[in-house]
Design an enzyme around this catalytic site. Structure first.
Site, PDB file in Angstrom:
ATOM      1  N   LYS A  32       0.724  -1.167  -0.074  1.00 36.41           N
ATOM      2  CA  LYS A  32       0.064   0.173  -0.032  1.00 36.41           C
ATOM      3  C   LYS A  32       0.839   1.158   0.036  1.00 36.41           C
ATOM      4  CE  LYS A  32      -0.984  -0.042   5.037  1.00 36.41           C
ATOM      5  NZ  LYS A  32      -0.268   1.117   5.395  1.00 36.41           N
ATOM      6  N   THR A  33       1.945   1.308   0.631  1.00 29.49           N
ATOM      7  CA  THR A  33       2.775   2.258   0.760  1.00 29.49           C
ATOM      8  C   THR A  33       3.442   2.800  -0.757  1.00 29.49           C
ATOM      9  OG1 THR A  33       3.753   1.582   2.903  1.00 29.49           O
ATOM     10  CG2 THR A  33       4.971   3.633   1.606  1.00 29.49           C
ATOM     11  N   ASP A 224      -3.029   7.878   4.821  1.00 29.53           N
ATOM     12  CA  ASP A 224      -2.642   6.535   5.196  1.00 29.53           C
ATOM     13  C   ASP A 224      -3.342   5.880   6.430  1.00 29.53           C
ATOM     14  OD1 ASP A 224      -1.355   4.153   4.709  1.00 29.53           O
ATOM     15  OD2 ASP A 224       0.687   4.775   4.893  1.00 29.53           O
ATOM     16  N   GLN A 255      -6.241  -4.377  10.648  1.00 33.97           N
ATOM     17  CA  GLN A 255      -4.869  -3.922  11.372  1.00 33.97           C
ATOM     18  C   GLN A 255      -5.214  -2.781  12.228  1.00 33.97           C
ATOM     19  OE1 GLN A 255      -0.944  -3.885   9.303  1.00 33.97           O
ATOM     20  NE2 GLN A 255      -2.432  -4.636   7.493  1.00 33.97           N
ATOM     21  N   ARG A 617       4.318  -8.923  10.322  1.00 36.64           N
ATOM     22  CA  ARG A 617       5.535  -8.202  10.257  1.00 36.64           C
ATOM     23  C   ARG A 617       6.650  -8.984   9.442  1.00 36.64           C
ATOM     24  NH1 ARG A 617       3.579  -4.484   9.029  1.00 36.64           N
ATOM     25  NH2 ARG A 617       1.655  -5.747   9.297  1.00 36.64           N
TER      26      ARG A 617
END
Length: 759
Positions: A32-33, A224, A255, A617
């Site tokens: 997504k970044t 974001d 999340q 992660r």
DNA sequence: CTTGCAATGACTGAT
DNA sequence: TCATTGCAAG
């Protein structure tokens, strides 16, 4: 345009559709970044002026990194004109610009959590309330959530539901505290974290011209981590986007982990109501993690009821199973974890920076830190007490704050008697009473500073000796204030540090702690020097400019000293990051999930999302560990494994042997094991039912026959070859120093290094 | 007003 | 365990 070729179809669609409301639901590790970054670059390539783009990120560091990557794509210096940063930093700047419209000084102070708690304590005392009933912590979060829901003190008092709640919880005077707190913050020219958003809303509400200006300035808005925005933030964005409606929000409901800060998943779910013609894109392909990790995470999150339907999958290989490690104590958990990191690093030739230890609470870092230090491995702990929260740093910053904003009550209280100058509690009380008195009997807004700086106008009963000391303090501060816009930040900061006596005071303390405090001040000063030199020519480099966002800085923002280190942080802080090897530790009931979260389904589900974040992660390996007993407030308590471990399908898990035998503790461990009643190996019963297909490991004990090792013996190592023992440590022996002709001296942990005695 | 010692209560999470 | 607070003596 080759950068667009690297995107998959939904990513590309999300990037290329630039007009109108867009929501991107992005699974963990789905890039997504990249979508946000490329989208901004694409906008600029389409001719959108970079000044018209607003990008709100979760950390300032993320904002900086994004700008860097955009620069690489579009070239030139255009990217720096994009407005980007966290909500708090972006809107604190805007507020500074218009502060006087709200009756605030331009150099208003930002109170951090400590400052506002200290003010609340003062107020509770002044109102003669019992701080056992009105616990500062609880009061603070009550006020915080009021602000995040845009309730002014008046609205708070008028809301019968809320007032009833307070009455029923035995705190009927809560609204008075809120009212007083608000008043005192205003008098002090201070805003707390929540105010930065709250007052922005007020600014936009009461000054349509200002709103209009920013609505037309920010034609394109990107947000974001949208799942973690609260109502106050939601409304800011909604107002700003009202004209052009070019708003793109990116988030993952799975999340959402900040509801304690007022974050509201409903913001995601409500998007379609606010913008009925919105376009929705789902990013479901995970590029980060192995199949095992993705599937395990999916297993876990499936236990939550409320979520947006999506199917996260990956093309990556299956990878290794998730290791489950059981230890007897928190200290052992530290040792076992660090030893495993050490071993893994050597076997896979990994960097230290490939490893992260993630925990639920900051207090858990201790045992890992100890082991890391013993092993001499480089590490960095993020969060906890950050640099800017240390007492010595806060003290010197308080001088700077008071210089920039004399009304700042908390800053004044902090330094009026630091270094010691004989102005104690009694005097301060008199001053506070006087200030309050003149506030009530005159039309002036009288602050503590006003009282001590204008004794003629606001006389108070202070003995002549103390008066002299006060005058000296006032004269000194005034001389700093005159320099505020004459000297640059570094010169003034340095000047204040020495002439206030702080440097002398700290230098005289030769204890290790004192030396480190002195070094911290030096580090701060060199940071200010860097700031002064780094300021662009068209910007000013006064101390007030430096102070502007110091309160908003966190460890995550501090620039990486690009040293190769192991990362230790809370799971909250790990959001958005990724590591090859992740150790999620302290997986015990009442710790993770937290005891405080067991009362409601909503809170438990948030803990589960937190666990989901932790597991996702990891890129290639994930280790889960728990201790069957742990020290808490100095005494040992027993604990059982977290329910979250069970929620992962057993086919993704493998029980690791817990063969740690260091430092002569085997005996203790055995007796403790008996006391605690844990099984000899593997998980306690409850979990075993789910793990029946996991092969039970027999306790392997490679170090056993090595107990007869003596200095001078010849040994053989599977990688280093033949060598000679030159040193031994531990009883029973746990560590050996061996000289290998090929590689020189090596320190080896016997339990890992498969040494063979050859004579 | 300062210092030193004993008692006490805190551990979710963080802009 | 550790940091903060209250109290008595200097």
């Amino acid at each position: 345009m080759n950068y667009l070729d690297t995107l998959n179809e939904p990513q590309l669609n999300a990037v290329k559709n630039v007009d109108g409301p867009i929501m991107v639901i992005a699974g963990a590790g789905s890039g997504k970044t990249r979508v946000l970054t490329y989208k901004i670059a694409y906008l600029m390539e389409q001719g959108v002026d970079s000044f018209n783009i607003l990008s709100l990120t979760f950390t300032n560091k993320a904002a900086k990194e994004m700008k860097g990557r955009i620069s690489e794509i579009v070239g030139g210096g255009e990217a720096r004109n994009v407005t980007s940063g966290t909500f708090h930093s972006v809107f604190s700047r805007i507020l500074r610009h218009h502060a006087e419209k709200l009756g605030y000084p331009q150099n208003f102070t930002i109170y951090d959590t400590q400052d506002s708690r200290s003010l609340l304590k003062t107020i509770i005392k002044e109102l003669k309330l019992d701080d056992k009933v009105y616990k500062p912590n609880g009061v603070q979060s009550r006020i915080s959530s009021a602000k995040n829901n845009l309730l002014t003190p008046a609205a708070y008092q008028a809301n019968s539901d809320i007032v009833n709640e307070d009455r029923q919880s035995g705190k009927p005077r809560m609204f008075e505290i809120y009212k007083q707190y608000e008043k005192r913050c205003f008098l002090a020219g201070a805003m707390d974290f929540d105010d930065l958003l709250f007052k922005t809303n007020i600014l936009f509400r009461d000054h349509p011209d200002v709103l209009h200006f920013y609505q037309h300035r920010f034609k394109y808005i990107l947000v974001d981590e949208y799942q973690d925005t609260n109502y106050s933030q939601y409304l800011i964005v909604k107002k700003l986007a009202a004209v052009f409606q070019n708003i793109c929000v990116v988030g993952d409901d799975a999340q959402s982990i900040y509801s304690f800060r007022g974050a509201n998943i409903q913001n995601i779910l409500n998007f379609k109501n606010d913008y009925p013609d919105y376009k929705l894109y789902k990013l479901e392909q995970n590029y980060r993690s192995s199949k095992t990790i993705v599937n395990a995470a999916n297993d876990v999150i499936a236990n939550n009821t409320e979520q947006i339907q999506k199917d996260v999958w990956t093309d990556n290989e299956v990878g290794e199973k998730i290791r489950v490690v059981r230890t007897l104590t928190d200290n052992e958990e530290g040792k076992v974890t660090i030893n495993n990191i050490y071993e893994t690093k050597i076997n896979n030739q990994a960097e230290h920076s490939d490893f992260a230890i993630l925990y639920r609470t900051n207090a858990q870092s201790r045992s890992f830190e100890e082991s890391l230090r013993k092993m001499g491995l480089p590490y960095k702990i993020y969060g906890g007490l950050s640099f800017y929260q240390r007492a010595e740093i806060k003290n010197i910053l308080a001088y700077y704050r008071l210089t920039a904003n004399p009304q700042d009550e908390e800053a004044l209280k902090r330094i009026i008697n630091y270094p010691k100058r004989g102005i104690g509690k009694t005097s301060m009380e008199k001053i506070a009473i006087a200030a309050d008195h003149y506030n009530n009997t005159t039309t002036d807004d009288v602050s503590l500073w006003d009282v001590i700086a204008n004794p003629k106008m606001y006389p108070c009963q202070i003995p002549i000796g103390t008066r002299t000391k006060l005058n000296a303090f006032v004269t000194m501060m005034q001389s700093f204030m005159i320099d505020l816009e004459k000297k640059d930040a570094y010169d003034l900061a340095q000047h204040i540090a020495s002439s206030s006596g702080i440097l002398r005071d700290l230098y005289s303390d030769k204890t290790p702690e004192g030396v480190s405090r002195y070094e911290n001040i030096q580090a701060l000063l060199s940071g200010i020097k860097e700031f002064t030199e780094g300021v662009a020519e068209d910007e000013s480099s006064f101390l007030a400019d430096f102070m502007m966002d110091v309160a908003l800085l966190t460890d995550a923002d501090s620039k990486d000293d690009d040293k190769d280190h192991i990362t230790l942080m809370t799971i909250h802080a790990s959001k958005g990051l990724e590591f090859k090897y992740v150790y999620v530790v302290g997986l015990e009931e009442n710790l993770f999930p937290s005891q405080m979260a067991l009362n409601s389904r909503e809170e438990l589900e948030e803990e589960r999302r937190l666990f989901y974040v932790a597991v996702t992660r990891a890129e290639s390996n994930c280790t889960l560990s728990y201790a069957t007993s742990r020290y808490r407030w100095g005494n040992l308590i027993t604990s059982e494994p977290s329910r979250f471990i069970e929620e992962i399908g057993s086919k993704h898990l493998v029980l690791a042997k817990t063969t740690f035998k260091g430092g002569g503790r085997s005996l203790n461990q055995k007796s403790m094991e008996r006391k605690i009643g844990g099984t000899q190996s593997g998980l306690p019963k409850r979990t075993l039912t789910k793990l029946t297909d996991t092969p039970k490991k027999v306790k392997g004990d490679t170090s056993h026959n090595l107990q007869d090792l003596k200095v001078g013996y010849n040994v053989k190592h599977e990688r280093f070859g033949k060598g000679k023992v030159v040193g031994l440590e531990g009883s029973p022996i746990s560590k050996a120093t061996v000289f290998f002709p090929k590689v020189g001296n090596k320190q080896l942990l016997l339990k890992f290094a498969k040494l063979e005695i050859i004579g």
